[in-house]
Design a protein around this motif. Sequence first.
Motif, mmCIF file in Angstrom:
data_model
loop_
_atom_site.group_PDB
_atom_site.id
_atom_site.type_symbol
_atom_site.label_atom_id
_atom_site.label_comp_id
_atom_site.label_asym_id
_atom_site.label_seq_id
_atom_site.Cartn_x
_atom_site.Cartn_y
_atom_site.Cartn_z
ATOM 1 N N VAL A 16 0.878 -1.168 0.000
ATOM 2 C CA VAL A 16 0.000 0.000 0.000
ATOM 3 C C VAL A 16 0.919 1.223 0.000
ATOM 4 C CG1 VAL A 16 -1.751 1.274 1.306
ATOM 5 C CG2 VAL A 16 -1.772 -1.241 1.292
ATOM 6 N N VAL A 17 0.689 2.126 -0.953
ATOM 7 C CA VAL A 17 1.623 3.246 -1.153
ATOM 8 C C VAL A 17 0.873 4.576 -1.097
ATOM 9 C CG1 VAL A 17 3.421 4.192 -2.652
ATOM 10 C CG2 VAL A 17 2.944 1.751 -2.711
ATOM 11 N N LEU A 18 1.464 5.524 -0.393
ATOM 12 C CA LEU A 18 0.909 6.879 -0.282
ATOM 13 C C LEU A 18 1.768 7.858 -1.064
ATOM 14 C CD1 LEU A 18 -0.726 9.233 1.168
ATOM 15 C CD2 LEU A 18 1.003 9.071 2.994
ATOM 16 N N GLU A 19 1.127 8.737 -1.839
ATOM 17 C CA GLU A 19 1.852 9.889 -2.397
ATOM 18 C C GLU A 19 1.186 11.164 -1.904
ATOM 19 O OE1 GLU A 19 2.059 10.637 -6.665
ATOM 20 O OE2 GLU A 19 3.471 12.287 -6.291
ATOM 21 N N VAL A 20 1.983 12.048 -1.346
ATOM 22 C CA VAL A 20 1.485 13.346 -0.884
ATOM 23 C C VAL A 20 1.869 14.406 -1.917
ATOM 24 C CG1 VAL A 20 1.734 15.130 0.887
ATOM 25 C CG2 VAL A 20 1.641 12.728 1.554
ATOM 26 N N GLY A 37 -1.396 -3.533 -4.726
ATOM 27 C CA GLY A 37 -2.088 -3.018 -3.536
ATOM 28 C C GLY A 37 -2.725 -1.667 -3.825
ATOM 29 N N GLU A 38 -3.222 -1.074 -2.745
ATOM 30 C CA GLU A 38 -3.897 0.214 -2.885
ATOM 31 C C GLU A 38 -2.874 1.352 -3.017
ATOM 32 O OE1 GLU A 38 -6.418 1.490 0.510
ATOM 33 O OE2 GLU A 38 -8.024 0.829 -0.828
ATOM 34 N N VAL A 39 -3.216 2.354 -3.817
ATOM 35 C CA VAL A 39 -2.410 3.573 -3.901
ATOM 36 C C VAL A 39 -3.279 4.713 -3.371
ATOM 37 C CG1 VAL A 39 -1.243 5.191 -5.468
ATOM 38 C CG2 VAL A 39 -1.059 2.708 -5.851
ATOM 39 N N VAL A 40 -2.714 5.486 -2.446
ATOM 40 C CA VAL A 40 -3.462 6.573 -1.818
ATOM 41 C C VAL A 40 -2.790 7.886 -2.184
ATOM 42 C CG1 VAL A 40 -4.315 7.498 0.378
ATOM 43 C CG2 VAL A 40 -3.938 5.032 0.143
ATOM 44 N N GLY A 41 -3.572 8.834 -2.671
ATOM 45 C CA GLY A 41 -3.033 10.150 -3.010
ATOM 46 C C GLY A 41 -3.696 11.212 -2.167
ATOM 47 N N VAL A 42 -2.875 12.121 -1.630
ATOM 48 C CA VAL A 42 -3.401 13.244 -0.844
ATOM 49 C C VAL A 42 -2.819 14.526 -1.434
ATOM 50 C CG1 VAL A 42 -3.480 14.338 1.441
ATOM 51 C CG2 VAL A 42 -3.539 11.839 1.266
ATOM 52 N N ASP A 43 -3.688 15.480 -1.744
ATOM 53 C CA ASP A 43 -3.216 16.763 -2.272
ATOM 54 C C ASP A 43 -4.088 17.873 -1.713
ATOM 55 O OD1 ASP A 43 -1.340 17.519 -5.011
ATOM 56 O OD2 ASP A 43 -2.713 19.059 -4.243
ATOM 57 N N ARG A 81 4.697 2.192 2.047
ATOM 58 C CA ARG A 81 5.604 3.127 1.382
ATOM 59 C C ARG A 81 4.918 4.486 1.319
ATOM 60 N NH1 ARG A 81 8.653 -0.439 2.109
ATOM 61 N NH2 ARG A 81 10.023 -1.540 0.665
ATOM 62 N N ALA A 82 5.721 5.544 1.442
ATOM 63 C CA ALA A 82 5.179 6.897 1.288
ATOM 64 C C ALA A 82 6.189 7.736 0.517
ATOM 65 C CB ALA A 82 4.905 7.527 2.652
ATOM 66 N N CYS A 83 5.681 8.643 -0.290
ATOM 67 C CA CYS A 83 6.602 9.473 -1.076
ATOM 68 C C CYS A 83 5.993 10.846 -1.319
ATOM 69 C CB CYS A 83 6.922 8.802 -2.414
ATOM 70 S SG CYS A 83 5.479 8.434 -3.417
ATOM 71 N N SER A 84 6.889 11.760 -1.631
ATOM 72 C CA SER A 84 6.457 13.099 -1.979
ATOM 73 C C SER A 84 7.564 13.749 -2.808
ATOM 74 C CB SER A 84 6.185 13.898 -0.698
ATOM 75 O OG SER A 84 5.443 15.040 -1.015
ATOM 76 N N VAL A 85 7.149 14.323 -3.923
ATOM 77 C CA VAL A 85 8.121 14.872 -4.882
ATOM 78 C C VAL A 85 7.812 16.346 -5.089
ATOM 79 C CG1 VAL A 85 8.926 14.732 -7.284
ATOM 80 C CG2 VAL A 85 8.347 12.632 -6.038
ATOM 81 N N ASN A 86 8.834 17.190 -4.950
ATOM 82 C CA ASN A 86 8.657 18.619 -5.216
ATOM 83 C C ASN A 86 7.610 19.243 -4.313
ATOM 84 O OD1 ASN A 86 10.206 20.058 -7.036
ATOM 85 N ND2 ASN A 86 9.356 18.925 -8.770
ATOM 86 N N LEU A 111 10.033 5.911 3.492
ATOM 87 C CA LEU A 111 9.648 7.237 2.976
ATOM 88 C C LEU A 111 10.682 7.681 1.945
ATOM 89 C CD1 LEU A 111 8.051 9.980 3.166
ATOM 90 C CD2 LEU A 111 9.676 10.628 4.958
ATOM 91 N N ALA A 112 10.228 8.221 0.812
ATOM 92 C CA ALA A 112 11.142 8.843 -0.166
ATOM 93 C C ALA A 112 10.692 10.278 -0.398
ATOM 94 C CB ALA A 112 11.126 8.063 -1.485
#
Length: 178
Positions: A16-20, A37-43, A81-86, A111-112
């Motif tokens: 399950v992966v989160l992108e912020v 798995g599930e992908v979760v996006g928060v913006d 997993r969690a990530c955030s770019v820029n 976290l990346a």
Amino acid sequence: MNRLALDRLEVGRGDVVLEVGFGGGDLLARLLRVTDGEVVGVDLSEAMVARARRRFRCEPRLRLHLGSVDALPLGDGAVDRACSVNNVYFWPDPAAAMRELARVLKPGGRLALCFEPPEELRKWPGHRFGFRMHDEPAVRSMMEAAGFVGIRRAEGRGRMPDRFLCLTGEREGSEAGA
Ligand SMILES: C[S@@+](CC[C@H](N)C(=O)[O-])C[C@H]1O[C@@H](n2cnc3c(N)ncnc32)[C@H](O)[C@@H]1O
């Protein structure tokens, strides 16, 4: 930058992966390809969430939320997993944001964070508007203070920006000891 984030995350097939701060959603699309798995996006942006809802209309494994990194709509230990770019430049309290990312990650989860270092951001006139610049040692020490261990760096090169960084770390603790 998205490619570097994906590479450094080392997503497992069922993760399950989160992108912020997904913006246009290009990394969300890549994440959906590397996990079952599930992908979760928060913006934070209503426009970006609406756009992503249109783009990924038929994707049942994607959950999109309007929200901020400092109050993630997820339970403790919800993601692998969690990530955030820029993104880190826009966070009102990046140290608190990293604690919140640690909270939603499973123990041992990764976290990346990919970002441009200040000397790169300064090459672009837009950096004067709403950006808070953080150098590598600052991001690293906020990650450590939030409970991330094994912090590693990778550097990417491109055109605009010429150089960018990705710091990864694992949330302290192991699955077995959780
Ligand atoms: C520069 S864009 C980056 C988008 C994408 N990650 C990329 O690299 O192309 C920053 C994104 O972060 C979102 N954002 C800004 N502050 C945020 C916050 N506090 N929490 C969540 N998202 C945020 C913005 O709405 C925007 O979509």
